[in-house]
Design a protein around this motif. Structure first.
Motif, mmCIF file in Angstrom:
data_model
loop_
_atom_site.group_PDB
_atom_site.id
_atom_site.type_symbol
_atom_site.label_atom_id
_atom_site.label_comp_id
_atom_site.label_asym_id
_atom_site.label_seq_id
_atom_site.Cartn_x
_atom_site.Cartn_y
_atom_site.Cartn_z
ATOM 1 N N UNK A 118 0.781 -1.229 0.000
ATOM 2 C CA UNK A 118 0.000 0.000 0.000
ATOM 3 C C UNK A 118 0.809 1.274 0.000
ATOM 4 N N UNK A 119 2.141 1.190 -0.023
ATOM 5 C CA UNK A 119 2.955 2.403 -0.053
ATOM 6 C C UNK A 119 3.166 2.860 -1.489
ATOM 7 N N UNK A 120 3.227 4.162 -1.694
ATOM 8 C CA UNK A 120 3.452 4.685 -3.040
ATOM 9 C C UNK A 120 4.921 5.034 -3.264
ATOM 10 N N UNK A 121 5.775 4.684 -2.313
ATOM 11 C CA UNK A 121 7.209 4.930 -2.445
ATOM 12 C C UNK A 121 7.934 3.608 -2.696
ATOM 13 N N UNK A 122 8.895 3.603 -3.634
ATOM 14 C CA UNK A 122 9.670 2.382 -3.848
ATOM 15 C C UNK A 122 10.461 2.035 -2.588
ATOM 16 N N UNK A 123 10.706 0.755 -2.373
ATOM 17 C CA UNK A 123 11.269 0.312 -1.103
ATOM 18 C C UNK A 123 12.643 -0.339 -1.254
ATOM 19 N N UNK A 124 13.458 -0.159 -0.217
ATOM 20 C CA UNK A 124 14.689 -0.927 -0.025
ATOM 21 C C UNK A 124 14.594 -1.548 1.358
ATOM 22 N N UNK A 125 14.670 -2.867 1.416
ATOM 23 C CA UNK A 125 14.700 -3.587 2.686
ATOM 24 C C UNK A 125 16.152 -3.964 2.945
ATOM 25 N N UNK B 52 22.560 6.432 -2.700
ATOM 26 C CA UNK B 52 22.277 7.846 -2.387
ATOM 27 C C UNK B 52 21.188 8.396 -3.299
ATOM 28 N N UNK B 53 21.209 7.996 -4.567
ATOM 29 C CA UNK B 53 20.132 8.435 -5.456
ATOM 30 C C UNK B 53 18.788 7.945 -4.933
ATOM 31 N N UNK B 54 18.742 6.667 -4.557
ATOM 32 C CA UNK B 54 17.494 6.094 -4.044
ATOM 33 C C UNK B 54 17.018 6.817 -2.791
ATOM 34 N N UNK B 55 17.938 7.034 -1.854
ATOM 35 C CA UNK B 55 17.569 7.569 -0.540
ATOM 36 C C UNK B 55 17.326 9.070 -0.562
ATOM 37 N N UNK C 195 13.859 9.534 -2.627
ATOM 38 C CA UNK C 195 13.149 9.418 -1.344
ATOM 39 C C UNK C 195 12.517 8.040 -1.182
ATOM 40 N N UNK C 196 13.279 7.006 -1.522
ATOM 41 C CA UNK C 196 12.792 5.634 -1.363
ATOM 42 C C UNK C 196 12.541 5.345 0.110
ATOM 43 N N UNK C 197 11.660 4.423 0.359
ATOM 44 C CA UNK C 197 11.364 4.002 1.728
ATOM 45 C C UNK C 197 12.420 2.996 2.162
ATOM 46 N N UNK C 198 13.217 3.365 3.157
ATOM 47 C CA UNK C 198 14.292 2.509 3.655
ATOM 48 C C UNK C 198 13.798 1.794 4.901
#
Length: 272
Positions: free
Chosen positions: A112-119, A179-182, A186-189
């Motif tokens: 349900x999040x609209x931000x791409x994620x990094x786990x 760094x580009x992602x974060x 603004x990826x969800x970390x």
């Protein structure tokens, strides 16, 4: 309609020897079987892949043999062959920490999040025999200091498609990409307090020549994503907190246990 796997596990290799079989075994032992394996081979000559392909009957494991311009170019090529939602890079010689890693990661993925994620999680460094804790709260200073290595991270594929590894960086392309992602995307970390992999270490990026290159690339990349004022502050903090000494402690087999124990306690306190 063919259902796509949840995970794409990418192995890049060149003359992998016996390590390929060990790495693949750690994948096939996973309790979560919703994955594919993409092996990107830089045209090996040791015959290991040819022998393995004759015996392999698992359709989830695919091999692509193409020339590349180095490890990051190989990783980019492999991403274009992957079909999973989340991408994970496991080098030859590295192993999943246990058979439940993929299951744990899948539980951690937020819907349900609209931000791409990094786990991301922790790794176990076999060179020093110690668990290396990742920073559970990666703010801008945390991103400047260091980010989790790619063996600790599961990337949503779209992040790697839209911003591939920049191959001009021979050692720190994964740092630039993170760094580009974060900071840019603004990826969800999402930190997962578990150990992801046994990390072999002692490879290409850790030679004396490439340590110098790493420092130069880190400086260039940080200046690309951060302002001069914050960089001055971050560098001053590291100088005052004896960062070079702490790095030597972390890398020395005799002192790494003590250093990583203290680091883990501090990070654990930050999550409570």
């Amino acid at each position: 309609m063919i259902q796509k796997p949840f995970f794409s596990i990418i192995i890049v290799c060149l003359n992998p020897g016996h390590k390929l079989g060990e790495t693949l075994e750690s994948i096939t032992m996973q309790t979560c079987q919703d994955y594919e394996v993409v092996i990107k081979d830089g045209q090996s000559s040791d015959g290991v892949l040819e022998a393995w392909e004759k015996e392999n009957s698992d359709s989830r494991i695919r091999v692509y043999k193409e020339k590349d311009k180095g490890i990051y170019d190989a990783m980019n090529q492999a991403v274009t062959k992957a079909s999973g939602r989340f991408i994970y890079f496991l080098n030859c010689g590295d192993l999943f920490f246990d058979e439940k890693v993929l299951a744990k990661v899948r539980e951690k993925v937020q819907s349900g999040t609209d931000r791409p994620q990094i786990i991301y999680g922790n790794i176990f460094e076999t060179l020093t025999g110690q668990q290396v804790a990742s920073n559970p709260h990666l703010d801008r200073f945390g991103c400047y200091r260091n980010v989790p290595c790619h063996q600790a991270c599961f990337y949503e594929k779209d992040l790697l498609i839209r911003h591939p590894f920049e191959i001009k960086y021979r050692v720190r392309a994964d740092y630039e990409q993170f760094l580009w992602c974060a900071l840019e995307e603004q990826a969800q970390l999402t930190f997962m307090p578990a150990t992801i992999a046994y990390y072999e270490g002692g490879g290409f990026s850790e030679t004396a020549e490439n340590r110098k290159r790493s420092a130069h690339e880190h400086k260039e990349i940080a200046e690309r994503y951060m302002k001069a004022g914050e960089l001055f502050k971050y560098r001053a903090i590291l100088l005052l907190t004896l960062a070079p000494l702490r790095t030597r402690l972390a890398e020395n087999a005799k002192t790494a246990a003590f250093y990583n124990r203290i680091k883990s306690i501090l990070y654990k306190n930050r999550t409570e």
